[in-house]
Write a protein that holds these residues in place. Structure first.
Motif, PDB file in Angstrom:
ATOM      1  N   GLN A  33      30.045-146.446  64.629  1.00 56.48           N
ATOM      2  CA  GLN A  33      29.939-145.470  63.544  1.00 56.48           C
ATOM      3  C   GLN A  33      30.504-144.121  63.975  1.00 56.48           C
ATOM      4  N   ILE A  60      34.324-144.262  64.146  1.00 54.41           N
ATOM      5  CA  ILE A  60      34.959-144.225  62.828  1.00 54.41           C
ATOM      6  C   ILE A  60      34.841-142.827  62.224  1.00 54.41           C
ATOM      7  N   VAL A  77      33.550-155.675  61.332  1.00 51.99           N
ATOM      8  CA  VAL A  77      34.758-154.992  61.808  1.00 51.99           C
ATOM      9  C   VAL A  77      36.014-155.663  61.235  1.00 51.99           C
ATOM     10  N   THR A 137      36.224-157.264  58.444  1.00 53.06           N
ATOM     11  CA  THR A 137      36.302-156.892  57.021  1.00 53.06           C
ATOM     12  C   THR A 137      36.821-155.473  56.855  1.00 53.06           C
ATOM     13  N   LEU A 138      36.366-154.558  57.711  1.00 50.91           N
ATOM     14  CA  LEU A 138      36.854-153.173  57.658  1.00 50.91           C
ATOM     15  C   LEU A 138      38.353-153.123  57.949  1.00 50.91           C
ATOM     16  N   ASN A 139      38.785-153.903  58.940  1.00 48.39           N
ATOM     17  CA  ASN A 139      40.213-153.915  59.259  1.00 48.39           C
ATOM     18  C   ASN A 139      41.045-154.439  58.097  1.00 48.39           C
ATOM     19  N   LEU A 176      40.148-154.258  54.974  1.00 45.56           N
ATOM     20  CA  LEU A 176      40.090-153.212  53.951  1.00 45.56           C
ATOM     21  C   LEU A 176      41.068-152.087  54.275  1.00 45.56           C
ATOM     22  N   PHE A 177      41.105-151.665  55.558  1.00 40.66           N
ATOM     23  CA  PHE A 177      42.047-150.622  55.966  1.00 40.66           C
ATOM     24  C   PHE A 177      43.488-151.051  55.696  1.00 40.66           C
TER      25      PHE A 177
END
Length: 453
Positions: free
Chosen positions: A195, A198, A221, A223-225, A227-228
């Motif tokens: 956190q 980021i 992580v 999923t975040l990648n 999304l990014f």
């Protein structure tokens, strides 16, 4: 505002709640076991006391009890033991004068103990009675030994046993709670570090997160990648769109400005009238490009349920053709519509579908060339789809040119258009579960716009 527990608190409660439930069950079970253990110990103590008293009475002829027996009677298993002894013929020998009595049957055999509960001096007591053959002062007969003890003493003893077990369970539970609370905090440290990492990123940094994390957090992580990556791609596409839009608007704007300056400098009325007409045409072209750019931008977002409406595609197509028909025929081009008599119900965006059809017709007019003499629009429905085909007899368009013809800001051949008309029609078709296809025909161009019913 709804209170949301932290992950640490959730794990703490999830782990300790079942353990607390099990501790309660274990404590109840331990209390039951302690009660049973106390009863067994006290009953054995009563039996030992009765046997010792019976032995001492037989040995001493009823005169006295041994010191060891007296000590055991006064402090047996944490509680005093009372006794009463009668000799042959029921003659009082020793002990307390009035023992508790019961209506239970006597033992069938001598030396068989009888246990029962009674009241002695307004207190509940546990009583043991045993009968044995003895010889007292030369008289042989049965001696009855009655011993009893307060039930409150054994309950107190059982409570002490249970309290020790509860204290042990409570201590273990408290220790476990402390370990879980601080252990969860330590276990969540990688997430806190993630956190913070980021949070330290700049708004423009959408690069992949490569920080090592526990396998339980790897899915987050990943999923975040993803999304990014999608956000980065969307931002890039948006920037490209803005750049292309600025380029497309520059030419019409420059043309309008040039026409306005020429109008200002017109030498006479006739020239001014001609340049006014040219200015109107340039302004319309500029407005058309702006409208197409706005439509393309709106089509980038998924269609919401509020944008859908139920309407008759047959009626809507007739209205659209009625609007563009006069303009087509004013250019000396024949125009026709072939639609079924029955209604075709569709759920979608009425405005976008009408605009897509207009773009197909305008595309035929713009790129048909000098040989263009007719444009026809045909509506058919098969199963769960409707098909709108716009065909002309102009210069022609091949399916091999689909990428250039249907792409944004691209054209098969250079022209005055923006390269957005067919791209908008294709996006509208995809938005409604269909597609825009260039058909292979012997003459002219034929494009089919399909939508899902």
């Amino acid at each position: 505002m709804t209170h949301v527990y932290s992950l640490r608190q959730r794990l703490f409660f999830l782990i300790l709640t079942p353990l607390l439930f099990m501790a309660v069950l274990l404590g109840f079970w331990r209390l039951t076991v302690a009660q049973k253990t106390a009863e067994e110990l006290f009953d054995r103590s009563l039996l030992s006391s009765a046997l010792a008293i019976s032995r001492d009475v037989a040995i001493s002829g009823g005169d006295a009890l041994l010191p060891s027996t007296s000590e055991m009677i006064f402090d047996a298993s944490g509680g005093q033991v009372f006794y009463h002894v009668t000799g042959p013929g029921g003659i009082y020998v020793t002990g307390y004068a009035y023992p508790p009595t019961t209506n239970v049957l006597r033992a069938t055999q001598l030396s068989d103990p009888i246990f029962f509960e009674a009241t002695y001096r307004d207190e509940a007591v546990r009583v043991l009675q045993i009968t044995e053959q003895v010889l007292i002062e030369g008289v042989a007969g049965n001696a009855v030994v009655t011993v009893w003890q307060r039930i409150s003493d054994r309950n107190r003893f059982a409570a002490q046993l249970a309290l020790r077990a509860v204290a042990l369970i409570g201590g273990l539970l408290l220790t476990l709670a402390v370990v879980v609370w601080f252990g969860v905090e330590r276990g969540l440290r990688p997430l806190v570090d993630l956190q913070q990492a980021i949070a330290m990123r700049s708004p423009d940094d959408l690069s992949e997160i490569k920080r090592p994390v526990p396998k339980e957090a790897k899915g987050i992580v990943d999923t975040l990648n993803r999304l990014f990556f999608r956000v980065q791609a969307n931002m890039t596409a948006h920037q490209v769109f803005i750049s292309n839009a600025a380029h497309q608007l520059r030419n019409p704007a420059a043309a309008v400005q040039s026409m306005a300056e020429a109008l200002r400098d017109a030498p006479n009325t006739d020239e001014r009238g001609r340049r006014v007409e040219e200015l109107v045409i340039a302004a319309r072209a500029s407005a058309r490009v702006a409208e197409q750019l706005l439509s393309m931008d709106r089509l980038r977002e998924p269609m919401q349920d509020g944008q859908k409406e139920q309407f008759d595609l047959t009626v809507e197509l007739q209205k659209t053709c009625a609007e563009v028909g006069p303009d087509v025929m004013s250019r000396g081009v024949e125009f026709s519509l072939d639609a079924p008599d029955h209604p075709i119900a569709i759920s979608g965006d009425r405005v976008f579908i009408a605009e897509a059809v207009k773009n197909l017709i305008h595309n035929a007019l713009k790129h048909g060339g000098d040989q263009l003499t007719s444009i026809s629009v045909t509506l058919t429905d098969i199963k769960d789809a409707a098909f709108i085909t716009v065909q002309d007899d102009g210069k022609g368009l091949s399916p091999a040119d689909s990428k250039a013809a249907l792409g944004r800001f691209s054209q098969v051949e250079p022209s005055e258009g923006s390269g957005l008309g067919l791209a908008i029609a294709a996006s509208v078709a995809e938005r409604h579960g269909g597609a825009l296809v260039i058909n292979k025909v012997d003459r002219g161009a034929s494009l089919t716009f399909s939508v899902k019913l």
